[in-house]
Write an enzyme that holds these catalytic residues in place. Structure first.
Site, short mmCIF file in Angstrom:
data_model
loop_
_atom_site.label_atom_id
_atom_site.label_comp_id
_atom_site.label_asym_id
_atom_site.label_seq_id
_atom_site.Cartn_x
_atom_site.Cartn_y
_atom_site.Cartn_z
N LEU A 2 32.97 0.81 77.42
CA LEU A 2 33.30 2.27 77.38
C LEU A 2 31.98 2.85 77.15
CD1 LEU A 2 36.64 2.52 75.80
CD2 LEU A 2 36.19 2.24 78.42
N ASP A 3 31.08 3.39 78.31
CA ASP A 3 29.95 4.08 78.28
C ASP A 3 30.05 5.55 77.77
OD1 ASP A 3 26.79 3.91 78.89
OD2 ASP A 3 27.64 5.88 80.30
#
Length: 573
Positions: free
Chosen positions: A225-226
């Site tokens: 999850l950037d």
């Protein structure tokens, strides 16, 4: 299912939640038969290569096929997983400005090429969902005033006070775009080409959940999850780590637990350590892994000072909230070395010394504006090998390799799953020419290679890539051989003097123990320890797990380490 409804109610209210719940169930039903079950348990055999899809190139072959063939040839049995950095169509930021979440960039290959890599490796995909490219079809529809996408992005009216907003980069927070109904100020946290998505719109949230399940159906066993910390915006707040952001991650986790319990969420939050680990939630409801962002600068500080005290004290306090969570340990990645995670652990004076040393080694420093408008360093841009060893120093390559590999060994020994950047696995140097080409500091550790040239270098036993890779493979195989390195095992920091970082690793059931000794200095060091306390036994033969050789003179718990030497000791009957 109760959790899903609870999360939706928290985010969007009791009136909207039931209908959204029904729609979400429909999406989940659609994917149930598409998702192939896997064994999602992590073990000591897990380690993940971080690489671009076009890291290696050859004519007449798709880059993903080239990468796959290379990994099968050299890394099968050495590395268990591959994190292919964003391989979707993109417009900037080396892939992190995604123009289409559902496609593979045709310049790299196609979904069949991604699928083929699953035969030998577990795959990690990026979910770049804080923002999308300004060329994404959603934003292009927004610019046309398409009512379906009008609320997919964050429009800021007037001139509200945004001074509290935490800024990751020194760029404008808002960008003006023209639409048929007039100019619109749109939220752009990272750049004008990376337009933030509006998770206040539940239709957008459901679209993103559908996308995550699409990734799982295409083989993702890890989802990164950037920049997730910035997901929810609330004017009048810092717009980072907000309760709604945590709740959305919990919603993602609940959906994946129901459809694909083998999939592991990894949060990428380059922030202070205490904030970073908040994304574990209660240990069962948010991310199973978080990036251990404080580790890279702390290891650098340790080698620069020749003193392991700060690293030891920090590592001794590491805690996991449950046996379902662990750290994603790394020293280098496609980005630079974040400074902010070390603040509060290192003093300002120590951080200044860190910065100065990196500059002396040919590195660069990236800055952002703080709350007062002053520029503040937030990232060191340098290849990790050069960060540890001055490329201009009159020093043998073997010494530099020893130093580098001892740093890597510390990362491998700590509780968690190792993330190994391609350039670290092969001992790359900083690419200053790349910075000149792009004008971006981060290019310094993003060099791509011609396959034939790279393999030729790798085959040369005297070359740096050959020396580093074979040592790294040796360490990884040693790590895989003992359940003491299990990601959910125990670790205890021992005091063997300031020049040695000493760590005792224990398997989850306590049956295996490995004493990890790392000499961080350029001088021989003696490590003294009590055999009974460390190994629960004073009889047997001490053996080095890395070389599989018995220790010649253990001297009842007194071991001499050569400069920059690593020993992983276990007691054999």
């Amino acid at each position: 299912m109760t959790n899903l409804l609870s999360h939706l109610t928290f985010l969007y209210g009791a009136d909207k939640a039931p209908q959204l719940f029904d729609r979400l169930q429909g999406i989940m039903t659609e994917y149930r038969l598409q998702v192939r079950a896997h064994d999602g348990e992590l073990t000591e055999r897990d380690s993940i290569l971080i690489t671009y899809g076009d890291q290696l190139k050859q004519s007449c072959t798709k880059p993903l096929q080239t990468l796959s063939a290379f990994c099968n040839r050299y890394l099968n049995g050495v590395i268990s997983g591959i994190h292919i950095l964003p391989f979707y169509p993109w417009t900037s930021d080396d892939g992190f400005s995604v123009a289409d979440y559902r496609k593979v960039d045709p310049a790299l290959g196609d979904w069949e090429d991604i699928s083929a890599m699953q035969d030998n490796f577990r795959l990690m995909f990026d979910a770049v969902i804080n923002h999308a490219s300004s060329q994404h079809e959603w934003f292009q529809a927004f610019l046309r005033d398409d009512p379906q996408y009008r609320d997919y992005f964050i429009v800021v009216e007037g001139n509200p006070d945004l001074s509290q907003v935490v800024r990751p980069r020194a760029l404008p927070l808002l960008t003006k775009f023209e639409t048929p109904s007039g100019p619109r100020q749109v939220w752009t946290t990272f750049s004008a080409d990376q337009v933030d998505l509006n998770f206040r719109n539940p239709n957008l949230l459901l679209e993103i959940i559908d996308t995550l399940l699409f990734y799982v159906a295409h083989g993702a066993q890890f989802i990164r999850l950037d920049a997730i910390a910035y997901l929810w915006k609330e004017i009048g707040t810092p717009c980072i780590h907000l309760p709604q952001t945590h709740r959305i991650i919990r919603l993602f986790r609940s959906v994946l637990d129901a459809i694909a319990p083998h999939v592991i969420l990894i949060t990428e939050t380059n922030v202070a350590h205490s904030e970073n680990i908040s994304y574990f939630g209660d240990g069962r409801d948010e991310a199973q892994m978080v990036y251990n962002f404080a580790l890279p600068p702390l290891v650098l500080h340790t080698f620069y000072t020749g003193n392991s005290r700060v690293l030891s004290e920090w590592a001794a306090e590491l805690r996991l909230p449950s046996n379902r969570t662990t750290f994603f340990n790394f020293l280098a990645s496609h980005d630079g070395i974040g400074i902010n995670p070390a603040r509060g652990i290192l003093s300002d004076t120590e951080i200044d010394a860190l910065i100065e040393q990196v500059i002396q080694h040919g590195g660069l420093v990236s800055y952002k504006d703080d709350a007062s408008g002053a520029q503040k360093p937030y990232e060191l841009n340098i290849n990790y090998f050069d960060a540890l060893s001055d490329p201009h120093a009159e020093e043998s390559v073997s010494t530099q390799v020893d130093r580098f590999m001892t740093a890597q060994a510390i990362m491998l020994a700590l509780v968690g799953v190792p993330g190994i950047y391609f350039h670290s696995l092969f001992g790359s140097r900083s690419w200053r020419a790349g910075v000149d080409l792009t004008g971006r500091n981060r290019t310094i550790n993003r060099q791509k290679f011609d396959l034939a040239t790279f393999e030729s270098d790798l085959a040369d036993r005297a070359s740096l890539p050959n020396q580093v890779f074979h040592r790294y493979a040796q360490y990884l195989q040693a790590r895989s051989a003992s359940s003491a390195f299990h990601p959910h095992g125990e670790q205890r920091v021992l005091d063997c003097g300031k020049a040695i970082f000493a760590l005792l690793r224990l398997s989850p059931d306590g049956s295996r123990r490995v004493l990890c000794l790392h000499n961080i200095s350029d001088k021989s060091q003696s490590a003294e320890f009590n055999l009974k306390d460390v190994f629960d036994s004073s009889s047997g033969q001490l053996s080095d797990l890395i070389t599989n050789q018995p220790m010649r003179d253990p001297l009842n718990g007194n071991v001499t380490l050569q400069p920059y030497q690593t020993l992983w000791l276990e007691m054999k009957e």
